[in-house]
Design a protein around this motif. Structure first.
Motif, mmCIF file in Angstrom:
data_model
loop_
_atom_site.group_PDB
_atom_site.id
_atom_site.type_symbol
_atom_site.label_atom_id
_atom_site.label_comp_id
_atom_site.label_asym_id
_atom_site.label_seq_id
_atom_site.Cartn_x
_atom_site.Cartn_y
_atom_site.Cartn_z
ATOM 1 N N GLN A 189 0.829 -1.213 0.000
ATOM 2 C CA GLN A 189 0.000 0.000 0.000
ATOM 3 C C GLN A 189 0.859 1.257 0.000
ATOM 4 O OE1 GLN A 189 -2.370 -0.858 3.541
ATOM 5 N NE2 GLN A 189 -4.177 -1.093 2.214
ATOM 6 N N ARG A 190 1.903 1.262 0.811
ATOM 7 C CA ARG A 190 2.773 2.435 0.892
ATOM 8 C C ARG A 190 3.550 2.644 -0.409
ATOM 9 N NH1 ARG A 190 5.965 1.354 6.190
ATOM 10 N NH2 ARG A 190 6.947 3.355 5.723
ATOM 11 N N LEU A 191 3.934 1.555 -1.071
ATOM 12 C CA LEU A 191 4.591 1.661 -2.382
ATOM 13 C C LEU A 191 3.685 2.385 -3.372
ATOM 14 C CD1 LEU A 191 6.198 -1.861 -2.789
ATOM 15 C CD2 LEU A 191 7.430 0.311 -2.832
ATOM 16 N N ALA A 192 2.416 2.011 -3.373
ATOM 17 C CA ALA A 192 1.461 2.634 -4.291
ATOM 18 C C ALA A 192 1.276 4.113 -3.955
ATOM 19 C CB ALA A 192 0.127 1.894 -4.232
ATOM 20 N N GLN A 193 1.234 4.450 -2.686
ATOM 21 C CA GLN A 193 1.048 5.845 -2.269
ATOM 22 C C GLN A 193 2.231 6.721 -2.653
ATOM 23 O OE1 GLN A 193 0.406 5.397 1.937
ATOM 24 N NE2 GLN A 193 -1.793 5.003 1.707
ATOM 25 N N LEU A 194 3.431 6.174 -2.574
ATOM 26 C CA LEU A 194 4.626 6.957 -2.898
ATOM 27 C C LEU A 194 4.699 7.327 -4.369
ATOM 28 C CD1 LEU A 194 7.517 5.316 -0.857
ATOM 29 C CD2 LEU A 194 6.470 7.549 -0.504
ATOM 30 N N ASP A 195 4.233 6.432 -5.225
ATOM 31 C CA ASP A 195 4.258 6.650 -6.669
ATOM 32 C C ASP A 195 5.684 6.929 -7.166
ATOM 33 O OD1 ASP A 195 3.054 6.756 -9.183
ATOM 34 O OD2 ASP A 195 2.780 8.934 -9.075
ATOM 35 N N LEU A 196 6.641 6.179 -6.643
ATOM 36 C CA LEU A 196 8.035 6.306 -7.080
ATOM 37 C C LEU A 196 8.362 5.354 -8.220
ATOM 38 C CD1 LEU A 196 9.922 6.511 -3.667
ATOM 39 C CD2 LEU A 196 9.500 8.370 -5.276
ATOM 40 N N LEU A 197 7.600 4.298 -8.327
ATOM 41 C CA LEU A 197 7.872 3.261 -9.312
ATOM 42 C C LEU A 197 6.888 3.385 -10.460
ATOM 43 C CD1 LEU A 197 8.217 0.318 -6.787
ATOM 44 C CD2 LEU A 197 10.031 1.780 -7.651
ATOM 45 N N GLU A 198 7.325 2.998 -11.615
ATOM 46 C CA GLU A 198 6.437 2.987 -12.778
ATOM 47 C C GLU A 198 5.568 1.742 -12.694
ATOM 48 O OE1 GLU A 198 4.656 4.677 -15.855
ATOM 49 O OE2 GLU A 198 6.356 5.579 -14.830
ATOM 50 N N GLY A 199 4.287 1.934 -12.602
ATOM 51 C CA GLY A 199 3.381 0.809 -12.477
ATOM 52 C C GLY A 199 3.280 0.354 -11.034
ATOM 53 N N GLU A 200 2.380 -0.574 -10.816
ATOM 54 C CA GLU A 200 2.178 -1.100 -9.474
ATOM 55 C C GLU A 200 3.132 -2.257 -9.212
ATOM 56 O OE1 GLU A 200 -1.838 -2.076 -8.537
ATOM 57 O OE2 GLU A 200 -2.602 -0.222 -9.405
ATOM 58 N N ALA A 201 3.561 -2.333 -7.979
ATOM 59 C CA ALA A 201 4.424 -3.439 -7.588
ATOM 60 C C ALA A 201 3.560 -4.686 -7.400
ATOM 61 C CB ALA A 201 5.160 -3.093 -6.301
ATOM 62 N N ASP A 202 3.936 -5.746 -8.041
ATOM 63 C CA ASP A 202 3.229 -7.010 -7.924
ATOM 64 C C ASP A 202 3.450 -7.574 -6.522
ATOM 65 O OD1 ASP A 202 1.931 -9.457 -8.782
ATOM 66 O OD2 ASP A 202 3.951 -10.324 -8.898
ATOM 67 N N PRO A 203 2.371 -7.923 -5.803
ATOM 68 C CA PRO A 203 2.550 -8.460 -4.447
ATOM 69 C C PRO A 203 3.509 -9.645 -4.385
ATOM 70 C CG PRO A 203 0.247 -7.949 -4.822
ATOM 71 C CD PRO A 203 0.951 -7.761 -6.139
ATOM 72 N N ALA A 204 3.424 -10.549 -5.349
ATOM 73 C CA ALA A 204 4.332 -11.706 -5.342
ATOM 74 C C ALA A 204 5.784 -11.250 -5.445
ATOM 75 C CB ALA A 204 3.988 -12.651 -6.483
ATOM 76 N N THR A 205 6.038 -10.217 -6.243
ATOM 77 C CA THR A 205 7.391 -9.686 -6.387
ATOM 78 C C THR A 205 7.858 -9.048 -5.086
ATOM 79 O OG1 THR A 205 7.011 -9.306 -8.734
ATOM 80 C CG2 THR A 205 8.840 -8.108 -7.730
ATOM 81 N N VAL A 206 6.969 -8.319 -4.427
ATOM 82 C CA VAL A 206 7.326 -7.690 -3.151
ATOM 83 C C VAL A 206 7.694 -8.758 -2.127
ATOM 84 C CG1 VAL A 206 6.452 -6.323 -1.204
ATOM 85 C CG2 VAL A 206 5.959 -5.607 -3.558
ATOM 86 N N TYR A 207 6.846 -9.771 -1.988
ATOM 87 C CA TYR A 207 7.127 -10.823 -0.999
ATOM 88 C C TYR A 207 8.388 -11.611 -1.362
ATOM 89 C CZ TYR A 207 2.770 -9.945 1.460
ATOM 90 O OH TYR A 207 1.771 -9.359 2.197
ATOM 91 N N ARG A 208 8.607 -11.866 -2.637
ATOM 92 C CA ARG A 208 9.817 -12.574 -3.073
ATOM 93 C C ARG A 208 11.059 -11.750 -2.704
ATOM 94 N NH1 ARG A 208 7.941 -14.156 -7.502
ATOM 95 N NH2 ARG A 208 8.316 -12.276 -8.694
ATOM 96 N N ASN A 209 10.983 -10.442 -2.924
ATOM 97 C CA ASN A 209 12.107 -9.573 -2.561
ATOM 98 C C ASN A 209 12.314 -9.529 -1.060
ATOM 99 O OD1 ASN A 209 13.546 -7.703 -4.713
ATOM 100 N ND2 ASN A 209 11.529 -8.231 -5.496
ATOM 101 N N LEU A 210 11.247 -9.482 -0.302
ATOM 102 C CA LEU A 210 11.380 -9.480 1.158
ATOM 103 C C LEU A 210 12.040 -10.768 1.654
ATOM 104 C CD1 LEU A 210 7.955 -7.893 2.142
ATOM 105 C CD2 LEU A 210 10.225 -6.881 2.520
ATOM 106 N N ARG A 211 11.643 -11.904 1.094
ATOM 107 C CA ARG A 211 12.260 -13.177 1.491
ATOM 108 C C ARG A 211 13.752 -13.192 1.138
ATOM 109 N NH1 ARG A 211 7.357 -15.116 -0.293
ATOM 110 N NH2 ARG A 211 8.174 -15.704 -2.324
ATOM 111 N N ARG A 212 14.072 -12.720 -0.088
ATOM 112 C CA ARG A 212 15.474 -12.685 -0.498
ATOM 113 C C ARG A 212 16.276 -11.728 0.387
ATOM 114 N NH1 ARG A 212 15.421 -10.002 -5.060
ATOM 115 N NH2 ARG A 212 16.632 -8.304 -4.272
#
Length: 132
Positions: free
Chosen positions: A36-59
Motif C-alpha cells: 500500500q505504501r509503495l502505491a502511495q509513494l508513486d516512485l515506481l512505474e506501475g504497481e508493484a506485484d505483491p508476489a514480487t514484493v514478498y519474493r524480494n522481502l524473502r530474499r
C-alpha cells in the motif's frame, strides 16, 4: 517519435529493493502495508506485484538486510512484520550514493542537451522541437 524503446521508466524491479529498505527504515511493516505504501509513494512505474514484493522481502531476509517476526493480530491471522537491519541500512546508504551519482549524470546530460538546443536555435535552426 522514438523508433526504439525510449522508455526510461524506473521499473519496480530496478528500484524495489532500495524503496522497500527506505520504507522499512521509516517504519517496520508487514507486506500488505508495504504494498500500500509503495502505491502511495508513486516512485515506481506501475504497481508493484505483491508476489514480487514478498519474493524480494524473502530474499532480503536471506541476505540479512531485513528481519521478520510473526505478529499476532486480534482479529486476523498472524502476519510477518519486517524491519531493516544495520546491514540493510548500510546498503540503502550505498544505494543513495549511486542514485545521487546517476542523478548528477542525468542533470549533466540534460544541461548539455539544452545548451545544444539553445545554440542551434540561436544560429537560426528551425523545427528543433515539435510544435503542438
Amino acid at each position: 517519435m522514438c523508433k526504439n524503446d525510449c522508455s526510461w521508466n524506473l521499473t519496480a524491479d530496478r528500484l524495489l529493493q532500495p524503496v522497500l529498505l527506505f520504507l522499512l527504515r521509516l517504519k517496520p511493516s508487514h507486506g500488505y502495508e508495504l504494498i500500500q505504501r509503495l502505491a502511495q509513494l508513486d516512485l515506481l512505474e506501475g504497481e508493484a506485484d505483491p508476489a514480487t514484493v514478498y519474493r524480494n522481502l524473502r530474499r532480503m531476509e536471506q541476505e540479512e538486510l531485513v528481519i521478520s517476526s510473526w505478529e499476532a493480530t486480534g482479529t486476523g491471522p498472524a502476519r510477518r512484520r519486517y524491519a531493516v537491519t544495520p546491514k540493510g541500512d548500510e546498503l540503502l546508504d550505498a544505494w543513495m550514493v549511486a542514485v545521487r551519482r546517476q542523478k548528477e549524470k542525468l542533470e549533466k546530460f540534460i544541461q548539455l542537451y539544452e545548451n545544444h538546443l539553445n545554440s542551434e536555435k540561436a544560429r537560426g535552426g528551425e523545427n528543433l522541437l515539435p510544435e503542438g
